[in-house]
Design a protein around this motif. Structure first.
Motif, mmCIF file in Angstrom:
data_model
loop_
_atom_site.group_PDB
_atom_site.id
_atom_site.type_symbol
_atom_site.label_atom_id
_atom_site.label_comp_id
_atom_site.label_asym_id
_atom_site.label_seq_id
_atom_site.Cartn_x
_atom_site.Cartn_y
_atom_site.Cartn_z
ATOM 1 N N PHE A 87 0.816 -1.164 0.104
ATOM 2 C CA PHE A 87 0.069 -0.046 0.086
ATOM 3 C C PHE A 87 0.763 1.259 0.050
ATOM 4 O O PHE A 87 0.738 2.357 -0.802
ATOM 5 N N ASN A 88 1.865 1.365 0.589
ATOM 6 C CA ASN A 88 2.835 2.247 1.065
ATOM 7 C C ASN A 88 3.467 2.684 -0.242
ATOM 8 O O ASN A 88 3.754 3.711 -0.729
ATOM 9 N N GLU A 89 3.976 1.742 -0.836
ATOM 10 C CA GLU A 89 4.732 1.698 -2.169
ATOM 11 C C GLU A 89 3.924 2.612 -3.317
ATOM 12 O O GLU A 89 4.645 3.161 -4.015
ATOM 13 N N ARG A 90 2.765 2.495 -3.215
ATOM 14 C CA ARG A 90 1.828 3.344 -4.254
ATOM 15 C C ARG A 90 1.436 4.671 -3.702
ATOM 16 O O ARG A 90 0.669 5.216 -4.591
ATOM 17 N N ALA A 91 1.704 4.995 -2.537
ATOM 18 C CA ALA A 91 1.365 6.389 -2.112
ATOM 19 C C ALA A 91 2.389 7.333 -1.770
ATOM 20 O O ALA A 91 3.513 6.992 -1.687
#
Length: 183
Positions: A87-91
């Motif tokens: 999730f964090n990699e896309r944000a």
């Protein structure tokens, strides 16, 4: 290791935290219900959401350990680490909202990290004892920022968020300073 009788299932992270003797059950249940409602609102706005319920939350000040790390330290359940990393990699979280309530000496807190462009919203939930927080609150107010540290059970750092506007976390710092001791 926990032994589970035949026919019983392993409790969910939320159930386990709610049964914790360190956390007021009613306050945590209300916090989870509030997060679920906030997530539903975001999802209705087209956001993808993720909730990280902390198994243990610690307010840390620069002198409270072997490092100068300070802020809120959250233990992330093992089954939430990989979904968070993905999730964090896309944000690119550019906004923070903080929701909290106090029941007795417990602070129930939800930090929402928002990426409005990618329509991603991360909710980090935890609870801590207010009496351990005055040095952290004082540091945050003096530094003009706040940190959220996500860690594995063994203490390994997963990710750190830096938040502007510590007053979002501590709108009434005196409420926290009232618990300071001279020890």
């Amino acid at each position: 290791m926990v032994n589970i009788d035949q026919g019983e299932s392993q409790p969910s992270d939320l159930d386990r935290i709610a049964r914790s003797p360190e956390v007021s059950r009613e306050g945590w249940i209300q916090t989870v219900e509030d997060v679920q409602a906030m997530m539903a609102d975001r999802e209705n706005e087209g956001y993808e959401t993720l909730f990280l319920p902390s198994g243990h939350t610690t307010p840390k000040n620069p002198e409270s350990g072997e490092t100068e790390e300070w802020g809120l330290s959250y233990i992330v359940p093992g089954n939430k680490v990989d979904p968070f990393i993905e999730f964090n990699e896309r944000a690119n979280f550019s906004e923070t909202a903080v929701y909290q309530s106090t029941a007795g000496e417990n602070v129930f807190i939800v930090t929402e990290c928002i990426d409005p462009e990618a329509k991603l919203s991360l909710f980090i939930g935890g609870a801590y004892r207010i009496r351990f927080s005055p040095p952290m609150v004082r540091t945050a107010m003096e530094e003009g920022k706040m940190y959220s540290h996500l860690k594995r059970l063994d203490g390994t750092l997963i990710h750190t968020f830096e938040h502007e506007h510590p007053e979002s976390f501590f709108p009434d710092p005196d409420q926290f300073y009232a618990y300071e001791t001279d020890i």
